[in-house]
Motif scaffolding. Structure first.
Motif, mmCIF file in Angstrom:
data_model
loop_
_atom_site.group_PDB
_atom_site.id
_atom_site.type_symbol
_atom_site.label_atom_id
_atom_site.label_comp_id
_atom_site.label_asym_id
_atom_site.label_seq_id
_atom_site.Cartn_x
_atom_site.Cartn_y
_atom_site.Cartn_z
ATOM 1 N N TYR A 53 0.846 -1.190 0.000
ATOM 2 C CA TYR A 53 0.000 0.000 0.000
ATOM 3 C C TYR A 53 0.884 1.244 0.000
ATOM 4 O O TYR A 53 1.929 1.289 0.657
ATOM 5 N N VAL A 54 0.434 2.245 -0.750
ATOM 6 C CA VAL A 54 1.192 3.485 -0.903
ATOM 7 C C VAL A 54 0.266 4.655 -0.592
ATOM 8 O O VAL A 54 -0.910 4.658 -0.996
ATOM 9 N N ILE A 55 0.785 5.639 0.143
ATOM 10 C CA ILE A 55 0.066 6.890 0.393
ATOM 11 C C ILE A 55 0.867 8.004 -0.260
ATOM 12 O O ILE A 55 1.980 8.322 0.175
ATOM 13 N N LYS A 56 0.306 8.573 -1.296
ATOM 14 C CA LYS A 56 0.980 9.661 -2.007
ATOM 15 C C LYS A 56 0.317 10.970 -1.603
ATOM 16 O O LYS A 56 -0.910 11.064 -1.519
ATOM 17 N N GLU A 57 1.144 12.003 -1.387
ATOM 18 C CA GLU A 57 0.653 13.298 -0.934
ATOM 19 C C GLU A 57 0.980 14.367 -1.961
ATOM 20 O O GLU A 57 2.015 14.313 -2.637
ATOM 21 N N SER A 58 0.079 15.352 -2.048
ATOM 22 C CA SER A 58 0.337 16.511 -2.910
ATOM 23 C C SER A 58 1.213 17.517 -2.168
ATOM 24 O O SER A 58 1.439 17.405 -0.950
ATOM 25 N N ARG A 59 1.679 18.504 -2.890
ATOM 26 C CA ARG A 59 2.507 19.538 -2.278
ATOM 27 C C ARG A 59 1.628 20.497 -1.484
ATOM 28 O O ARG A 59 0.513 20.823 -1.893
ATOM 29 N N PRO A 60 2.111 20.990 -0.336
ATOM 30 C CA PRO A 60 1.329 21.998 0.399
ATOM 31 C C PRO A 60 1.281 23.312 -0.377
ATOM 32 O O PRO A 60 2.213 23.664 -1.109
ATOM 33 N N ILE A 61 0.199 24.045 -0.210
ATOM 34 C CA ILE A 61 -0.015 25.306 -0.929
ATOM 35 C C ILE A 61 -0.023 26.431 0.094
ATOM 36 O O ILE A 61 -0.840 26.410 1.035
ATOM 37 N N PRO A 62 0.879 27.433 -0.034
ATOM 38 C CA PRO A 62 0.874 28.569 0.918
ATOM 39 C C PRO A 62 -0.450 29.322 0.845
ATOM 40 O O PRO A 62 -1.049 29.489 -0.228
ATOM 41 N N LEU A 63 -0.871 29.796 2.015
ATOM 42 C CA LEU A 63 -2.178 30.457 2.111
ATOM 43 C C LEU A 63 -2.059 31.667 3.024
ATOM 44 O O LEU A 63 -1.396 31.612 4.072
ATOM 45 N N GLN A 64 -2.651 32.797 2.597
ATOM 46 C CA GLN A 64 -2.698 34.023 3.394
ATOM 47 C C GLN A 64 -4.140 34.247 3.833
ATOM 48 O O GLN A 64 -5.024 34.475 3.000
ATOM 49 N N VAL A 65 -4.370 34.154 5.152
ATOM 50 C CA VAL A 65 -5.711 34.301 5.717
ATOM 51 C C VAL A 65 -5.716 35.528 6.609
ATOM 52 O O VAL A 65 -4.900 35.638 7.547
ATOM 53 N N SER A 66 -6.581 36.461 6.318
ATOM 54 C CA SER A 66 -6.727 37.675 7.123
ATOM 55 C C SER A 66 -8.041 37.616 7.879
ATOM 56 O O SER A 66 -8.898 36.758 7.630
ATOM 57 N N ALA A 67 -8.189 38.559 8.801
ATOM 58 C CA ALA A 67 -9.404 38.584 9.622
ATOM 59 C C ALA A 67 -10.613 38.935 8.771
ATOM 60 O O ALA A 67 -10.512 39.619 7.742
ATOM 61 N N ALA A 68 -11.750 38.484 9.237
ATOM 62 C CA ALA A 68 -12.987 38.768 8.516
ATOM 63 C C ALA A 68 -13.337 40.234 8.635
ATOM 64 O O ALA A 68 -12.948 40.919 9.590
ATOM 65 N N GLU A 69 -14.052 40.799 7.695
ATOM 66 C CA GLU A 69 -14.434 42.201 7.677
ATOM 67 C C GLU A 69 -15.414 42.473 8.803
ATOM 68 O O GLU A 69 -16.386 41.728 8.984
ATOM 69 N N GLU A 70 -15.137 43.588 9.603
ATOM 70 C CA GLU A 70 -16.004 43.921 10.731
ATOM 71 C C GLU A 70 -17.258 44.614 10.235
ATOM 72 O O GLU A 70 -17.220 45.432 9.322
ATOM 73 N N ILE A 71 -18.353 44.281 10.901
ATOM 74 C CA ILE A 71 -19.647 44.872 10.554
ATOM 75 C C ILE A 71 -20.178 45.570 11.787
ATOM 76 O O ILE A 71 -20.345 44.945 12.843
ATOM 77 N N GLY A 72 -20.393 46.901 11.706
ATOM 78 C CA GLY A 72 -20.885 47.656 12.844
ATOM 79 C C GLY A 72 -22.378 47.518 13.042
ATOM 80 O O GLY A 72 -23.098 47.032 12.181
ATOM 81 N N VAL A 73 -22.866 47.952 14.218
ATOM 82 C CA VAL A 73 -24.292 47.940 14.534
ATOM 83 C C VAL A 73 -24.702 49.368 14.844
ATOM 84 O O VAL A 73 -23.887 50.280 14.889
ATOM 85 N N PHE A 74 -25.991 49.587 15.105
ATOM 86 C CA PHE A 74 -26.483 50.928 15.395
ATOM 87 C C PHE A 74 -25.796 51.484 16.642
ATOM 88 O O PHE A 74 -25.725 50.804 17.676
ATOM 89 N N GLY A 75 -25.280 52.698 16.508
ATOM 90 C CA GLY A 75 -24.607 53.334 17.630
ATOM 91 C C GLY A 75 -23.138 52.985 17.718
ATOM 92 O O GLY A 75 -22.418 53.530 18.539
ATOM 93 N N GLY A 76 -22.655 52.075 16.885
ATOM 94 C CA GLY A 76 -21.258 51.683 16.909
ATOM 95 C C GLY A 76 -20.404 52.673 16.151
ATOM 96 O O GLY A 76 -20.869 53.637 15.561
ATOM 97 N N SER A 77 -19.110 52.376 16.141
ATOM 98 C CA SER A 77 -18.176 53.300 15.510
ATOM 99 C C SER A 77 -18.202 53.207 13.998
ATOM 100 O O SER A 77 -17.722 54.101 13.327
ATOM 101 N N PHE A 78 -18.769 52.072 13.434
ATOM 102 C CA PHE A 78 -18.755 51.905 11.993
ATOM 103 C C PHE A 78 -20.052 52.336 11.340
ATOM 104 O O PHE A 78 -20.237 52.185 10.147
ATOM 105 N N TYR A 79 -20.967 52.886 12.138
ATOM 106 C CA TYR A 79 -22.262 53.265 11.588
ATOM 107 C C TYR A 79 -22.700 54.567 12.229
ATOM 108 O O TYR A 79 -22.658 54.704 13.464
ATOM 109 N N LYS A 80 -23.094 55.556 11.419
ATOM 110 C CA LYS A 80 -23.556 56.853 11.915
ATOM 111 C C LYS A 80 -25.061 56.814 12.046
ATOM 112 O O LYS A 80 -25.770 56.553 11.081
#
Length: 672
Positions: free
Chosen positions: A467-494
Motif C-alpha cells: 500500500y502506498v500513500i501519495k501526498e500533494s505539495r502543500p499550498i501557501p495560504l494568506q488568511v486575514s481577519a474577517a471584515e467587521e460589521i458595525g451595529v447601530f450606535g457603533g463606531s462603523f455606523y452613523k
C-alpha cells in the motif's frame, strides 16, 4: 301412479289412517320403495341395520346418522377455511411470455413474466441443464397496481425440444413454455477471439478485455448478429466502458449489437494469402471483485450470412452506409428465405488468477484503488479572509486506465478536518486523457491556517506489492481577519436619528391645523375615475363568463373532432414504427400512440391512462371478452418494454404494428 297416490292421500285424510298403510298396503312394497329412494348416506350403515327394509329406524341408526351429518358439516367448514385465501386471491396471476419460441443454439431470447400479487415476490433463480439463465429485471413496478415485471435472458445449450419450467412467484406460478432450439451451421470463415491484458491480477486491479471478430464474409452480407458475453453479467467482475469521446467521429467506427446493447467497434480490412479479411474489435475494462482462479465462459456469436451464389450475382454495395450510431445490417433480423444461412462460432474460455489484497498495512483512506497513480492539487485564490471560499482542483492521473479512479470526498482528509469547512456536495469529475479532475470548495476557519496541507491518496501498488500513500505539495495560504460589521450606535455606523429640541411636534403647532376641511370624494380621485373603478369588476366578471361559455363550446367541438379522427391519426402515427428493429423502440413508440388514441377517443389524459380506464369504457359499450383480452395483452407488452430498457432485443415491427392496428380497429368499431 301420481294420481293414484294423491287419491290415496286424500283417503288417508278422510279415514285418518297412517299414510304408509294408505299408499303401500303391504310392508314389502314399502320396503322396496325405501330402497329405491333412500339417499346415498344410507349406504354408510351396516347391512344388519337395514335388514328389516327400513320399516323401522333403530336408535343405533339414528345416532349413526347424526354423527355422519355432523362429520359432513365439519369437512365442509374445513374445506371453506382452507380454500378461503385461494378464493380471495383469484385475481392474482403470473403470465410468462417468450420473445421467441423457435431459436438457434447459442441465441439469447427473453422470458418476461408479469406478476400480480398482494406483495412483491422475490425473483426465483432457476438453473436448468438446457439453458444459461441471467436475471435482467427483478420486480420492476408497472403502471398497474400490485403488478411487477420480471425478465430473464436465456440461451439454449442443447438442441431439440426444450422447456422453460414454470416459475413460482409467492402464491402464483407461471406456465411452462416450449422452446425449439435448432443447431446452426459452423464455418471456418469466421473466428471469435478474446484476450485479457494480464493473466494474474489483484482484486480491484483493472485489466483490458479485447474481443475480435474476424470474417472472410463481407460484413455487408451479414445480418441478425447476436453477441453473447457471459462475463458482462458475471457478478465476480465490474465491467466498465473505456472513455473514448471522439470514437463516434472516426471513419472506421461501427455499431455492433453486443449482449443487447450497442458497442462501437473499430473496423479493419486486410489480406492473408490473397484472401480478403475484415475484422471488428472492441475492448472493455474488467475489475475483479473476488479472489481465486476464475474461468470465464466463452463468448458466442450467432449471425445470418448470405449464400455465396447470391453474393456473386448481387451487385456489391458498401457494408456500412450509415454512421456508427445508426442501425446497420447487423441489427436487421429480416433473414427469411433460403438465401440466408445461420452461422455459429464461439471463443475459447479464459482463465484469470485473481490474488487477494493483503490485510496488513491497509491505510484508513484506502477505497479499493489498485494501480499506479499520481496526485496534483491547485488552489484559487490563495489570499482570503476567514470564511471565504477557496476552490481546490484535485487532478489524479493513472498510469493505465483512469476508469478505476475513485477519489473520496475531502471530508475524509485528516489534514483538512477541523481546519477548513468542507461542504458535503461535490461536482462530478472531469475526464481528460488518463486523469480525473475533481473540484471542491473549502473555507478557512481561523487565522492560523497558513497553508493548505497535503492531500493524501491511498492505493495499492501491484509493482511494489504494498500500500502506498501519495501526498500533494502543500499550498501557501494568506488568511486575514474577517471584515467587521458595525451595529447601530457603533463606531462603523452613523446613527441617522437626531433629537428635536422643541420636543413633540404636535405640541408646537398652531390651532388652525384643527379646523374642519371639506375634501372631495376619495380625496384626489375624480368622480368619473371612481365610477369606472366601481363598474370595472362586474364588466370583467361578465366578460370572463362569456369567454368561458364560448371556450367550453369550442373545446367540446374540438374534442369531438379529435375523437372522430383518432383511429386515422393512430394509423398515421404507427406507420413510422415499422422502421424500428428493437422491441424497446417498437413498443415504446406503440405505447405512446396507443395512449394518445385512447385519450382522444375516450376523452382522457393520455399520460395517466391505464388499461383499467379503457376497460370500463369498453364494457359500457358492450365490448366482448376477446377484445378486452387482446387490448390487455397489448398494454402489458408495451409496459414491459417501456419500463425495462436496460436490455434490448430485436423484433418484427411489421407484425407487431399489424396486430396493434387490428386490435385498435376492433376497439374503434365497439366505440362507434
Amino acid at each position: 301412479m301420481i294420481w293414484n297416490m294423491r287419491s290415496r292421500i286424500r283417503m288417508r285424510i278422510c279415514t285418518k289412517k297412517p299414510i304408509r298403510s294408505v299408499i303401500f298396503p303391504s310392508t314389502k312394497r314399502f320396503a322396496a320403495f325405501r330402497r329405491r329412494t333412500r339417499p346415498r348416506w344410507i349406504f354408510l350403515l351396516k347391512k344388519s341395520e337395514i335388514r328389516n327394509g327400513g320399516n323401522k329406524r333403530s336408535p343405533a341408526n339414528t345416532k349413526r346418522l347424526r354423527k355422519t351429518g355432523n362429520m359432513k358439516k365439519l369437512i365442509l367448514l374445513a374445506s371453506l377455511i382452507v380454500a378461503g385465501p385461494a378464493l380471495a386471491a383469484t385475481n392474482f396471476y403470473a403470465y410468462a411470455t417468450a420473445s421467441e419460441t423457435n431459436v438457434y443454439l447459442g441465441q439469447v431470447f427473453n422470458v418476461d413474466v408479469i406478476v400480480k400479487s398482494g406483495a412483491k415476490p422475490d425473483a426465483p433463480e432457476f438453473q436448468t441443464p438446457e439453458f444459461n439463465t441471467t436475471v435482467l429485471v427483478s420486480g420492476q413496478e408497472t403502471s398497474e397496481e400490485n403488478t411487477w415485471l420480471y425478465r430473464y435472458a436465456l440461451r439454449p445449450k442443447q438442441e431439440g425440444e426444450l422447456t422453460v419450467p414454470a416459475l413460482r412467484f409467492g402464491s402464483v406460478s407461471s406456465g411452462p413454455i416450449r422452446i425449439t432450439a435448432n443447431k446452426p451451421a459452423t464455418s471456418d470463415r469466421m473466428k471469435l477471439e478474446q484476450s485479457v491484458s494480464a493473466a494474474s491480477v489483484y482484486v480491484g486491479e483493472p485489466l483490458l478485455l479485447k474481443t475480435r471478430w474476424d470474417s472472410t464474409y463481407p460484413f455487408g452480407a451479414i445480418k441478425a448478429v447476436d453477441f453473447h458475453f457471459p462475463i458482462l453479467n458475471d457478478k465476480r467482475f465490474q465491467v466498465l466502458e473505456i472513455y473514448e469521446p471522439d470514437k463516434e467521429k472516426q471513419a472506421n467506427a461501427t455499431g455492433l449489437p453486443v449482449h443487447g446493447t450497442r458497442v462501437l467497434a473499430s473496423r479493419k480490412s486486410y489480406q492473408v494469402n490473397g484472401t480478403q479479411h475484415q475484422s471488428l474489435e472492441f475492448s472493455k475494462i474488467l475489475i475483479p471483485k473476488k479472489s481465486g482462479r476464475i474461468v470465464v465462459a466463452p463468448a458466442t456469436l450467432l449471425c445470418a450470412a448470405e449464400q455465396e451464389q447470391n453474393l456473386k450475382t448481387k451487385p456489391r454495395r458498401s457494408a456500412f452506409q450509415y454512421p456508427a450510431y445508426f442501425d446497420n445490417t447487423f441489427f436487421d433480423h429480416n433473414v427469411s428465405g433460403d438465401k440466408w444461412i445461420r452461422i455459429y462460432t464461439e471463443s475459447k474460455p479464459l482463465e484469470i488468477d485473481v490474488k487477494p489484497l493483503p490485510q496488513d498495512g491497509r491505510p484508513d483512506l484506502f477505497n479499493g484503488m489498485v494501480g499506479e497513480f499520481d496526485i496534483e492539487v491547485t488552489a484559487e485564490p490563495t489570499a482570503v479572509r476567514v470564511g471565504e471560499p477557496i476552490t481546490l482542483t484535485v487532478t489524479i492521473t493513472s498510469s493505465n486506465y483512469m476508469e478505476n479512479i475513485f477519489f473520496a470526498s475531502l471530508r475524509y482528509q485528516p489534514n483538512l478536518v477541523n481546519r477548513f469547512e468542507i461542504p458535503s456536495d461535490r461536482s462530478l469529475p472531469e475526464r481528460k486523457g488518463k486523469s480525473k479532475i475533481y473540484t471542491q470548495t473549502i473555507r478557512p476557519l481561523s487565522l492560523s491556517n497558513t497553508e493548505i496541507p497535503p492531500i493524501q491518496l491511498a492505493y495499492f501498488s501491484p509493482t511494489q506489492e504494498k500500500y502506498v500513500i501519495k501526498e500533494s505539495r502543500p499550498i501557501p495560504l494568506q488568511v486575514s481577519a474577517a471584515e467587521e460589521i458595525g451595529v447601530f450606535g457603533g463606531s462603523f455606523y452613523k446613527n441617522p436619528l437626531r433629537s428635536v429640541e422643541e420636543g413633540i411636534r404636535q405640541n408646537y403647532e398652531n390651532p388652525d391645523m384643527l379646523k374642519s376641511r371639506r375634501l372631495p370624494l376619495f380625496g384626489w380621485a375624480h368622480p368619473v375615475i371612481v365610477l369606472l373603478i366601481l363598474l370595472l369588476p362586474p364588466a370583467v366578471a361578465g366578460g370572463y363568463s362569456a369567454a368561458s361559455l364560448f371556450g367550453e363550446k369550442k373545446h367540446y367541438i374540438h374534442r369531438t373532432a379529435k375523437a372522430a379522427r383518432a383511429f386515422k391519426v393512430f394509423r398515421k402515427n404507427v406507420a413510422h414504427i415499422k422502421s424500428h428493429t428493437m422491441k424497446t423502440e417498437i413498443y415504446g413508440d406503440l405505447d405512446q400512440c396507443l395512449r394518445a388514441y385512447l385519450g382522444d377517443r375516450l376523452h382522457l389524459v393520455p399520460g395517466a391512462l391505464s388499461f383499467r380506464d379503457a376497460e370500463m369504457r369498453l364494457m359500457e359499450v358492450g365490448a366482448d371478452d376477446q377484445t378486452l383480452k387482446d387490448l390487455k395483452n397489448l398494454f402489458a407488452l408495451c409496459e414491459a418494454y417501456r419500463f425495462a430498457r436496460d436490455f434490448n432485443e430485436t423484433g418484427n415491427a411489421d407484425d407487431i404494428v399489424r396486430e396493434a392496428i387490428r386490435i385498435v380497429r376492433t376497439v374503434e368499431r365497439k366505440l362507434k
